[in-house]
Design a protein around this motif. Sequence first.
Motif, PDB file in Angstrom:
ATOM      1  N   UNK A 230       4.584   0.210  -4.367  1.00 48.43           N
ATOM      2  CA  UNK A 230       5.750  -0.597  -4.742  1.00 48.43           C
ATOM      3  C   UNK A 230       6.813  -0.863  -4.021  1.00 48.43           C
ATOM      4  N   UNK A 231       7.374   0.095  -3.499  1.00 46.26           N
ATOM      5  CA  UNK A 231       8.350  -0.007  -2.605  1.00 46.26           C
ATOM      6  C   UNK A 231       7.817  -0.771  -1.210  1.00 46.26           C
ATOM      7  N   UNK A 232       6.599  -0.666  -0.696  1.00 50.70           N
ATOM      8  CA  UNK A 232       6.206  -1.363   0.433  1.00 50.70           C
ATOM      9  C   UNK A 232       5.945  -2.897  -0.084  1.00 50.70           C
ATOM     10  N   UNK A 233       5.771  -3.093  -1.113  1.00 48.44           N
ATOM     11  CA  UNK A 233       5.537  -4.344  -1.447  1.00 48.44           C
ATOM     12  C   UNK A 233       6.772  -5.239  -2.229  1.00 48.44           C
TER      13      UNK A 233
ATOM     14  N   UNK B  81       1.783   7.919  -4.667  1.00 44.94           N
ATOM     15  CA  UNK B  81       1.076   6.761  -3.994  1.00 44.94           C
ATOM     16  C   UNK B  81       1.386   5.479  -4.539  1.00 44.94           C
ATOM     17  N   UNK B  82       1.418   5.259  -6.118  1.00 48.22           N
ATOM     18  CA  UNK B  82       1.790   3.926  -6.573  1.00 48.22           C
ATOM     19  C   UNK B  82       3.308   3.364  -6.247  1.00 48.22           C
ATOM     20  N   UNK B  83       4.098   4.598  -6.536  1.00 45.63           N
ATOM     21  CA  UNK B  83       5.643   4.135  -6.056  1.00 45.63           C
ATOM     22  C   UNK B  83       5.932   3.874  -4.563  1.00 45.63           C
TER      23      UNK B  83
ATOM     24  N   UNK C 126       0.829  -1.294   0.016  1.00 48.95           N
ATOM     25  CA  UNK C 126       0.051  -0.012  -0.025  1.00 48.95           C
ATOM     26  C   UNK C 126       0.888   1.230  -0.017  1.00 48.95           C
ATOM     27  N   UNK C 127       0.324   2.274  -0.494  1.00 47.25           N
ATOM     28  CA  UNK C 127       0.819   3.453  -0.445  1.00 47.25           C
ATOM     29  C   UNK C 127       0.118   4.707  -0.480  1.00 47.25           C
ATOM     30  N   UNK C 128       0.476   5.958  -0.237  1.00 41.36           N
ATOM     31  CA  UNK C 128      -0.471   7.222   0.039  1.00 41.36           C
ATOM     32  C   UNK C 128       0.457   8.365  -0.397  1.00 41.36           C
ATOM     33  N   UNK C 129      -0.193   9.431  -0.562  1.00 41.85           N
ATOM     34  CA  UNK C 129       0.483  10.669  -0.916  1.00 41.85           C
ATOM     35  C   UNK C 129      -0.646  11.589  -0.398  1.00 41.85           C
TER      36      UNK C 129
END
Length: 143
Positions: free
Chosen positions: A71-74, A66-68, A16-19
Amino acid sequence: MTDPSLPASGSAIIGTGHYRPDHVLTNIDLESMVETSDEWIRRRTGIEERHIAAESETVAQMATHAARAALEDADIDPSEITQVIVATCSDEERSPSAAGRVAQALGLSAPPPSTSAPPAPASATPWPSPTRASVPGPPGRRS
């Protein structure tokens, strides 16, 4: 990293990611702009502050941030992504979609055609083209 021993069917949320935009607008800031108070807003909404996008900041740019992060989290490479979904009711353009712009910003290419989908039946025909006779005109006029 994805586990290659798992079946390749279905979907899973693996990161997951957020901004949040940098500019913060507090209830105190709103008190100087409109007739309200921090206490009134807090009691009715629970909101203390909100993040406001910059004039030049787009939905697709914020979704890409948020997508980046996701991707980093995953811990996966963007090349492993086969689908991008962006849900918004505030996009600035209808086409290309925000999801398409995010995919482009991440450097994604279209996934290869699925080999698991059955071929279209031989009886399948494309939609017929409208003809003058099949497109009704305005009421009361004959074509």
